[in-house]
Design a protein around this motif. Structure first.
Motif, PDB file in Angstrom:
ATOM      1  N   GLY A  87       0.067   4.540  -5.724  1.00 38.24           N
ATOM      2  CA  GLY A  87      -0.647   5.305  -4.722  1.00 38.24           C
ATOM      3  C   GLY A  87      -1.824   6.025  -5.348  1.00 38.24           C
ATOM      4  N   GLN A  88      -2.521   6.781  -4.527  1.00 39.32           N
ATOM      5  CA  GLN A  88      -3.728   7.465  -4.999  1.00 39.32           C
ATOM      6  C   GLN A  88      -3.414   8.815  -5.636  1.00 39.32           C
ATOM      7  N   CYS A 116       6.137   9.447  -0.176  1.00 40.61           N
ATOM      8  CA  CYS A 116       5.367   8.247  -0.508  1.00 40.61           C
ATOM      9  C   CYS A 116       5.706   7.199   0.541  1.00 40.61           C
ATOM     10  N   TYR A 142       2.065  10.677  -8.733  1.00 39.92           N
ATOM     11  CA  TYR A 142       1.833   9.327  -8.244  1.00 39.92           C
ATOM     12  C   TYR A 142       3.152   8.636  -7.924  1.00 39.92           C
ATOM     13  N   THR A 159      -1.146  12.756  -5.386  1.00 39.92           N
ATOM     14  CA  THR A 159      -1.237  14.011  -4.645  1.00 39.92           C
ATOM     15  C   THR A 159      -1.138  15.159  -5.644  1.00 39.92           C
ATOM     16  N   GLN A 194       0.855  -1.188   0.000  1.00 42.45           N
ATOM     17  CA  GLN A 194       0.000   0.000   0.000  1.00 42.45           C
ATOM     18  C   GLN A 194       0.892   1.238   0.000  1.00 42.45           C
ATOM     19  N   LEU A 195       0.524   2.193  -0.839  1.00 44.61           N
ATOM     20  CA  LEU A 195       1.298   3.422  -0.978  1.00 44.61           C
ATOM     21  C   LEU A 195       0.408   4.628  -0.711  1.00 44.61           C
ATOM     22  N   VAL A 196       0.935   5.560   0.047  1.00 46.19           N
ATOM     23  CA  VAL A 196       0.195   6.792   0.332  1.00 46.19           C
ATOM     24  C   VAL A 196       1.114   7.977   0.078  1.00 46.19           C
ATOM     25  N   GLU A 197       0.723   8.823  -0.875  1.00 50.18           N
ATOM     26  CA  GLU A 197       1.494  10.027  -1.170  1.00 50.18           C
ATOM     27  C   GLU A 197       0.974  11.189  -0.333  1.00 50.18           C
ATOM     28  N   SER A 198       1.864  12.120  -0.071  1.00 49.69           N
ATOM     29  CA  SER A 198       1.481  13.347   0.620  1.00 49.69           C
ATOM     30  C   SER A 198       2.459  14.448   0.243  1.00 49.69           C
ATOM     31  N   THR A 212       9.905   4.696   2.698  1.00 54.87           N
ATOM     32  CA  THR A 212       9.412   6.015   2.323  1.00 54.87           C
ATOM     33  C   THR A 212      10.324   6.599   1.273  1.00 54.87           C
ATOM     34  N   SER A 239       3.587   0.548   2.918  1.00 60.25           N
ATOM     35  CA  SER A 239       3.289  -0.387   4.011  1.00 60.25           C
ATOM     36  C   SER A 239       2.871  -1.723   3.406  1.00 60.25           C
TER      37      SER A 239
END
Length: 114
Positions: free
Chosen positions: A105-106, A22, A93, A108, A3-7, A76, A25
């Motif tokens: 990821g989704q 990014c 992304y 940013t 799972q990837l989460v960008e910010s 990260t 997890s």
């Protein structure tokens, strides 16, 4: 699964800077490549930068302005973006590759005003 989460995206004036993150997890052992891509409105998603076993690569338009890095744990990755221009406006992304599979990821949003 990964799972990837960008910010870190946002609105910035031309000439400004942003740092994207990014966070990965899940089952991140064995990830072979990580990369940043972006997609501007009405355009195809394009490659920005990557880190692989061969090193770090950048698309020509961001060389000297963007720097991709990863933390020591490898979970990260960052994209430091300097001297931003309106042409850098896009959704950014993060992508990771593992065992032939791609994880995204989704995204940013980065908006650069002139």
């Amino acid at each position: 699964q990964v799972q990837l989460v960008e910010s870190g995206g946002g609105l910035v004036q031309a000439g400004g800077s942003l740092r994207l993150s990014c966070a990965a997890s899940g089952s991140i052992t064995g990830i072979s490549a990580v990369g940043w891509y972006r997609q501007a409105p009405d355009k195809q998603r394009e490659f920005v930068a990557s880190i692989t076993g061969a090193g770090t690569q950048y698309t020509e338009s961001v060389k000297g302005r963007f720097t991709m890095s990863a933390d020591s744990a490898g979970d990260t990755v960052y994209l430091q973006m300097n001297s931003l221009t309106p042409e850098d406006t896009a959704v950014y992304y993060c992508k990771m590759e593992k065992n032939g599979r791609e994880y995204w990821g989704q995204g940013t949003q980065v908006t650069v005003s002139s």
